[in-house]
Design a protein around this motif. Sequence first.
Motif, mmCIF file in Angstrom:
data_model
loop_
_atom_site.group_PDB
_atom_site.id
_atom_site.type_symbol
_atom_site.label_atom_id
_atom_site.label_comp_id
_atom_site.label_asym_id
_atom_site.label_seq_id
_atom_site.Cartn_x
_atom_site.Cartn_y
_atom_site.Cartn_z
ATOM 1 N N GLY A 172 0.822 -1.215 0.000
ATOM 2 C CA GLY A 172 0.000 0.000 0.000
ATOM 3 C C GLY A 172 0.847 1.253 0.000
ATOM 4 O O GLY A 172 0.536 2.230 -0.695
ATOM 5 N N TRP A 173 1.921 1.228 0.767
ATOM 6 C CA TRP A 173 2.813 2.384 0.804
ATOM 7 C C TRP A 173 3.466 2.611 -0.551
ATOM 8 O O TRP A 173 3.588 3.747 -1.011
ATOM 9 C CB TRP A 173 3.866 2.185 1.889
ATOM 10 C CG TRP A 173 4.859 3.292 1.961
ATOM 11 C CD1 TRP A 173 4.680 4.542 2.460
ATOM 12 C CD2 TRP A 173 6.204 3.252 1.466
ATOM 13 N NE1 TRP A 173 5.829 5.279 2.330
ATOM 14 C CE2 TRP A 173 6.782 4.510 1.717
ATOM 15 C CE3 TRP A 173 6.973 2.266 0.855
ATOM 16 C CZ2 TRP A 173 8.088 4.805 1.377
ATOM 17 C CZ3 TRP A 173 8.274 2.561 0.512
ATOM 18 C CH2 TRP A 173 8.816 3.826 0.780
ATOM 19 N N LEU A 174 3.894 1.531 -1.215
ATOM 20 C CA LEU A 174 4.508 1.661 -2.538
ATOM 21 C C LEU A 174 3.520 2.222 -3.561
ATOM 22 O O LEU A 174 3.876 3.062 -4.389
ATOM 23 C CB LEU A 174 5.048 0.314 -3.016
ATOM 24 C CG LEU A 174 6.297 -0.212 -2.309
ATOM 25 C CD1 LEU A 174 6.644 -1.603 -2.816
ATOM 26 C CD2 LEU A 174 7.471 0.729 -2.495
ATOM 27 N N VAL A 175 2.266 1.748 -3.514
ATOM 28 C CA VAL A 175 1.240 2.266 -4.428
ATOM 29 C C VAL A 175 0.995 3.743 -4.163
ATOM 30 O O VAL A 175 0.921 4.560 -5.087
ATOM 31 C CB VAL A 175 -0.066 1.442 -4.299
ATOM 32 C CG1 VAL A 175 -1.215 2.119 -5.016
ATOM 33 C CG2 VAL A 175 0.138 0.039 -4.833
ATOM 34 N N TRP A 176 0.883 4.108 -2.884
ATOM 35 C CA TRP A 176 0.652 5.513 -2.525
ATOM 36 C C TRP A 176 1.815 6.386 -3.000
ATOM 37 O O TRP A 176 1.608 7.459 -3.569
ATOM 38 C CB TRP A 176 0.469 5.645 -1.019
ATOM 39 C CG TRP A 176 0.403 7.059 -0.570
ATOM 40 C CD1 TRP A 176 -0.662 7.906 -0.654
ATOM 41 C CD2 TRP A 176 1.479 7.809 0.005
ATOM 42 N NE1 TRP A 176 -0.319 9.141 -0.159
ATOM 43 C CE2 TRP A 176 0.992 9.106 0.252
ATOM 44 C CE3 TRP A 176 2.786 7.511 0.334
ATOM 45 C CZ2 TRP A 176 1.787 10.099 0.821
ATOM 46 C CZ3 TRP A 176 3.571 8.503 0.897
ATOM 47 C CH2 TRP A 176 3.060 9.777 1.132
ATOM 48 N N ALA A 178 3.962 5.777 -5.441
ATOM 49 C CA ALA A 178 3.970 5.859 -6.904
ATOM 50 C C ALA A 178 2.918 6.835 -7.408
ATOM 51 O O ALA A 178 3.165 7.594 -8.351
ATOM 52 C CB ALA A 178 3.744 4.471 -7.509
ATOM 53 N N ARG A 179 1.752 6.833 -6.782
ATOM 54 C CA ARG A 179 0.699 7.766 -7.212
ATOM 55 C C ARG A 179 1.065 9.207 -6.929
ATOM 56 O O ARG A 179 0.825 10.090 -7.759
ATOM 57 C CB ARG A 179 -0.623 7.419 -6.530
ATOM 58 C CG ARG A 179 -1.208 6.123 -7.067
ATOM 59 C CD ARG A 179 -2.582 5.932 -6.596
ATOM 60 N NE ARG A 179 -3.401 6.962 -7.258
ATOM 61 C CZ ARG A 179 -4.696 7.021 -7.169
ATOM 62 N NH1 ARG A 179 -5.338 6.125 -6.458
ATOM 63 N NH2 ARG A 179 -5.373 7.968 -7.771
ATOM 64 N N THR A 180 1.665 9.478 -5.770
ATOM 65 C CA THR A 180 2.053 10.857 -5.467
ATOM 66 C C THR A 180 3.168 11.334 -6.392
ATOM 67 O O THR A 180 3.171 12.493 -6.809
ATOM 68 C CB THR A 180 2.482 11.005 -3.995
ATOM 69 O OG1 THR A 180 3.535 10.079 -3.703
ATOM 70 C CG2 THR A 180 1.319 10.770 -3.062
ATOM 71 N N GLU A 181 4.123 10.448 -6.739
ATOM 72 C CA GLU A 181 5.162 10.821 -7.673
ATOM 73 C C GLU A 181 4.602 11.078 -9.058
ATOM 74 O O GLU A 181 5.039 11.977 -9.772
ATOM 75 C CB GLU A 181 6.261 9.749 -7.728
ATOM 76 C CG GLU A 181 7.131 9.699 -6.503
ATOM 77 C CD GLU A 181 8.135 8.570 -6.536
ATOM 78 O OE1 GLU A 181 8.216 7.866 -7.568
ATOM 79 O OE2 GLU A 181 8.844 8.394 -5.526
ATOM 80 N N LYS A 182 3.618 10.276 -9.452
ATOM 81 C CA LYS A 182 2.982 10.457 -10.761
ATOM 82 C C LYS A 182 2.222 11.780 -10.819
ATOM 83 O O LYS A 182 2.265 12.497 -11.813
ATOM 84 C CB LYS A 182 2.033 9.278 -11.033
ATOM 85 C CG LYS A 182 1.453 9.292 -12.415
ATOM 86 C CD LYS A 182 0.613 8.053 -12.636
ATOM 87 C CE LYS A 182 0.011 8.047 -14.014
ATOM 88 N NZ LYS A 182 -0.811 6.869 -14.253
ATOM 89 N N GLU A 183 1.540 12.131 -9.727
ATOM 90 C CA GLU A 183 0.820 13.410 -9.690
ATOM 91 C C GLU A 183 1.775 14.591 -9.722
ATOM 92 O O GLU A 183 1.499 15.615 -10.337
ATOM 93 C CB GLU A 183 -0.057 13.466 -8.437
ATOM 94 C CG GLU A 183 -1.258 12.552 -8.496
ATOM 95 C CD GLU A 183 -2.010 12.493 -7.178
ATOM 96 O OE1 GLU A 183 -1.624 13.207 -6.211
ATOM 97 O OE2 GLU A 183 -2.987 11.725 -7.096
ATOM 98 N N ARG A 184 2.911 14.464 -9.037
ATOM 99 C CA ARG A 184 3.891 15.535 -9.032
ATOM 100 C C ARG A 184 4.498 15.759 -10.414
ATOM 101 O O ARG A 184 4.763 16.892 -10.801
ATOM 102 C CB ARG A 184 5.022 15.216 -8.053
ATOM 103 C CG ARG A 184 4.744 15.740 -6.701
ATOM 104 C CD ARG A 184 5.995 15.650 -5.840
ATOM 105 N NE ARG A 184 5.618 14.899 -4.663
ATOM 106 C CZ ARG A 184 6.380 14.038 -4.021
ATOM 107 N NH1 ARG A 184 7.584 13.808 -4.450
ATOM 108 N NH2 ARG A 184 5.935 13.417 -2.969
ATOM 109 N N SER A 185 4.729 14.672 -11.134
ATOM 110 C CA SER A 185 5.343 14.807 -12.466
ATOM 111 C C SER A 185 4.327 15.244 -13.515
ATOM 112 O O SER A 185 4.706 15.619 -14.616
ATOM 113 C CB SER A 185 6.007 13.487 -12.881
ATOM 114 O OG SER A 185 5.039 12.486 -13.101
ATOM 115 N N GLY A 186 3.031 15.175 -13.199
ATOM 116 C CA GLY A 186 2.010 15.651 -14.117
ATOM 117 C C GLY A 186 1.681 14.695 -15.243
ATOM 118 O O GLY A 186 1.224 15.106 -16.290
ATOM 119 N N ARG A 187 1.927 13.420 -15.067
ATOM 120 C CA ARG A 187 1.642 12.445 -16.127
ATOM 121 C C ARG A 187 0.246 11.920 -16.028
ATOM 122 O O ARG A 187 -0.425 11.770 -15.163
ATOM 123 C CB ARG A 187 2.607 11.262 -16.062
ATOM 124 C CG ARG A 187 4.006 11.692 -16.406
ATOM 125 C CD ARG A 187 4.921 10.506 -16.356
ATOM 126 N NE ARG A 187 6.291 10.949 -16.480
ATOM 127 C CZ ARG A 187 7.305 10.151 -16.337
ATOM 128 N NH1 ARG A 187 7.146 8.901 -16.081
ATOM 129 N NH2 ARG A 187 8.517 10.615 -16.452
#
Length: 187
Positions: A172-176, A178-187
């Motif tokens: 769950g931590w890894l998924v969370w 990855a999602r926050t990094e994806k939101e930060r990069s704007g993809r």
Amino acid sequence: MQNEQNTNQYQASPPPAAYPPLPPVVNRRDLPFKLPWLAGFLSGLFPGIGQIYVGYYRQGVVFAAVFIGLITVLAGGGLAGLEPLFGLSMGFVWLYGIIDAARRAQAVNRALEGYGNQAVPEDMPLPGSGGSFGGGVILIVLGVLLLANLKFDVDMEWLAEWWPLGLIGFGGWLVWKARTEKERSGR
């Protein structure tokens, strides 16, 4: 006269670029050089240790977890004929871990030296020189559990039934993350 006009016409246009510009050279002298043979040797002892030596903690833990998982599945005995598949998978993880650790050490050394104006491959960003929050928390929890068992005789029988909750939490931590990094990069 016509030749002069043709010559001026050719001189006015800029020459085409033959090669794209080189990426900026990464020169990180704050990180120590790594020995590729030692990284490979350490991963040969146990998959993941070589990656951890080089500084790729996440990849090292993943290699170790996969290898431990394969050993656990094989030791469980409930595979009903799939033992060769899991045995070959274990051998592949072991061999790939050796090659990956040595390759990562070479890439880090080249990037640290700025050798040949090469940047580190995108799938291998330079490891940081700092620590890992998640790794620190895991080590603290494991240390507290082991200390409680050894010094205060706390029964750890419950751990045999509830250890999968640790995997669920880590996943769950890894998924969370990855999602926050994806939101930060704007993809």
